[in-house]
Write a protein that holds these residues in place. Structure first.
Motif, short mmCIF file in Angstrom:
data_model
loop_
_atom_site.label_atom_id
_atom_site.label_comp_id
_atom_site.label_asym_id
_atom_site.label_seq_id
_atom_site.Cartn_x
_atom_site.Cartn_y
_atom_site.Cartn_z
N LYS A 120 28.37 39.07 40.87
CA LYS A 120 29.36 39.94 40.24
C LYS A 120 28.74 41.29 39.92
O LYS A 120 27.52 41.40 39.75
CB LYS A 120 29.94 39.30 38.99
CG LYS A 120 28.92 38.88 37.95
CD LYS A 120 29.61 38.08 36.85
CE LYS A 120 28.58 37.59 35.83
NZ LYS A 120 29.19 36.76 34.79
N GLU A 162 44.94 39.70 49.02
CA GLU A 162 43.81 39.57 48.08
C GLU A 162 42.62 40.36 48.61
O GLU A 162 42.50 40.58 49.81
CB GLU A 162 43.39 38.10 47.92
CG GLU A 162 44.40 37.26 47.19
CD GLU A 162 43.87 35.86 46.91
OE1 GLU A 162 42.66 35.60 47.19
OE2 GLU A 162 44.65 35.03 46.43
N GLU A 201 32.19 33.88 43.14
CA GLU A 201 32.98 34.10 41.93
C GLU A 201 34.15 35.04 42.20
O GLU A 201 34.05 35.97 43.00
CB GLU A 201 32.09 34.68 40.82
CG GLU A 201 30.98 33.74 40.38
CD GLU A 201 30.25 34.26 39.15
OE1 GLU A 201 30.83 35.08 38.42
OE2 GLU A 201 29.11 33.83 38.93
N GLN A 202 35.26 34.80 41.50
CA GLN A 202 36.42 35.69 41.61
C GLN A 202 36.13 37.00 40.87
O GLN A 202 35.42 37.02 39.88
CB GLN A 202 37.66 35.02 40.99
CG GLN A 202 38.22 33.88 41.83
CD GLN A 202 38.76 34.35 43.17
OE1 GLN A 202 39.51 35.30 43.25
NE2 GLN A 202 38.37 33.67 44.24
N LYS A 226 37.20 39.98 38.53
CA LYS A 226 38.20 40.22 37.49
C LYS A 226 38.94 41.54 37.73
O LYS A 226 40.14 41.64 37.57
CB LYS A 226 37.53 40.22 36.12
CG LYS A 226 37.06 38.84 35.68
CD LYS A 226 36.34 38.92 34.34
CE LYS A 226 35.75 37.55 33.98
NZ LYS A 226 34.90 37.64 32.78
N LYS A 236 39.70 44.34 40.53
CA LYS A 236 39.64 44.64 41.96
C LYS A 236 38.96 45.99 42.24
O LYS A 236 38.36 46.17 43.29
CB LYS A 236 41.05 44.67 42.54
CG LYS A 236 41.67 43.30 42.79
CD LYS A 236 43.02 43.46 43.47
CE LYS A 236 43.67 42.11 43.71
NZ LYS A 236 44.99 42.28 44.38
#
Length: 341
Positions: free
Chosen positions: A18, A146, A155-156, A158, A160
């Protein structure tokens, strides 16, 4: 030249998952391409290594929310589509599972707001689609798509916008030009106030980002094509900087490939241009455009490691990467940066 020459040990936990909260908080390794000596810095201190009259060249491409999840008409099978690039209204894509999608297959996304007809297959196993929709395509895509983060990021995201540069403008990329993620508008302003020029080119990052090198020798690798554009304003500025002895410093491998493509076709000079480039830069290449490069830390045996090795020497790059691993630098898209000058 063997691809294995560009291999090195990279612990998986050093691949950044991230982004840092503060874009400029990354670490920066400054590598002297002549001597191989390096220094450990903070990214915000990059300004100390830029001189009045130099020019930073940034890639202003914007990443599309290019990953779509839909269903196959007739069977309802779930299909994932990743948009790569568009030519004459037809999109080249990667599809999962590809075996379920043949020429003529219809897909539906978002309760029918977007439909796609497969009109062909690419040589790399991708698919070509024509899309059917009402309104403006990019607005439909914004609502349904997406952000296509690289496969090694688990990991996604948070926010964009953290996978966009602060100067991202021209929509069209399947991945971000990640060397530029470290800049804030404030830092770019400071750099300009020092007398450093900032110029923009566009290269839409495409298929090659997702393709590992699968051959044994470097020369056998078939490089992907990507669309680039250089405006007249940028070409004129770069020619002026060059004539006055300033350094041209590319921000990222995408900017580098664009600059070298244009300079190679114009005897080392720049001009307004657009087109598709397959330029593959590896050791032995003679640089015609750039004097330095800002880049992230790349994965073993990748074309990106080959490119930076062409600029700074393979042994010097691998030595610096060994130090980066030892010092636990963060690698790849959300990782730390290296300035090669």
């Amino acid at each position: 030249m063997k691809v294995d020459l560009f291999d090195f040990h990279l612990p998986e936990d050093l691949i950044a998952q991230k982004p840092l909260e503060d874009r400029t908080a990354s670490r920066l390794m400054v590598l002297n391409k002549q001597t191989g000596e390096y220094k450990h810095e903070q990214f915000k201190n990059i300004i100390q290594y830029l001189h009045p009259g130099d020019c930073l060249v940034l890639n202003d491409t914007r990443v599309l929310p290019a990953r779509l999840f839909g269903t196959k008409e007739g069977t309802g099978a779930k299909i994932e589509v990743l948009l790569l690039n568009q030519v004459d209204g037809v999109w080249e894509t990667l599809v999962k599972p590809a075996k379920r999608v043949k020429k003529g297959t219809m897909l539906t996304f978002g309760d029918g707001r977007l439909q796609a007809k497969c009109v062909g297959e690419s040589e790399y196993g991708g698919r070509y689609f024509e899309f059917i929709y009402s309104g403006i395509f990019y607005e439909v895509l914004e609502s349904l798509g997406e952000m296509p983060l690289p496969p090694y990021i688990k990991e996604q995201l948070k926010d964009k916008e953290r996978y966009q540069t602060v100067y991202a403008k021209e929509r069209g990329s399947a991945a971000a030009p990640t060397a530029g993620l470290h800049f804030t508008k404030e830092l770019l302003q400071e750099i300009e106030q020092k007398g450093v020029h900032i110029a923009y080119i566009t290269l839409h990052v495409g298929l090659g980002t997702f393709r590992p090198v699968k051959v044994d020798t470097v020369e056998q690798h078939d490089m992907h094509e990507e669309f680039y554009r250089m405006p007249k304003e940028t070409a004129d500025l770069l020619n002026d900087v060059k004539s006055k002895g300033g350094r041209i410093i590319a921000v990222g491998t995408t900017s580098t490939r664009t600059l070298e493509t244009i300079a190679s076709e114009n005897n080392g000079y720049f001009k307004e241009a657009s087109g598709w480039t397959k330029i593959f830069i590896y050791p032995g290449y003679q640089f015609k455009a750039i004097d330095g490069m800002l880049t992230n830390f790349h994965l073993p045996k990748s074309t990106l490691v080959m490119l930076v090795s062409a600029l700074a020497g393979r042994e010097q790059i691998l030595h610096a990467y060994e130090a980066a691993v030892k010092e636990k630098y963060r690698f790849f898209s959300f990782g730390d940066a290296m300035l090669i000058i």
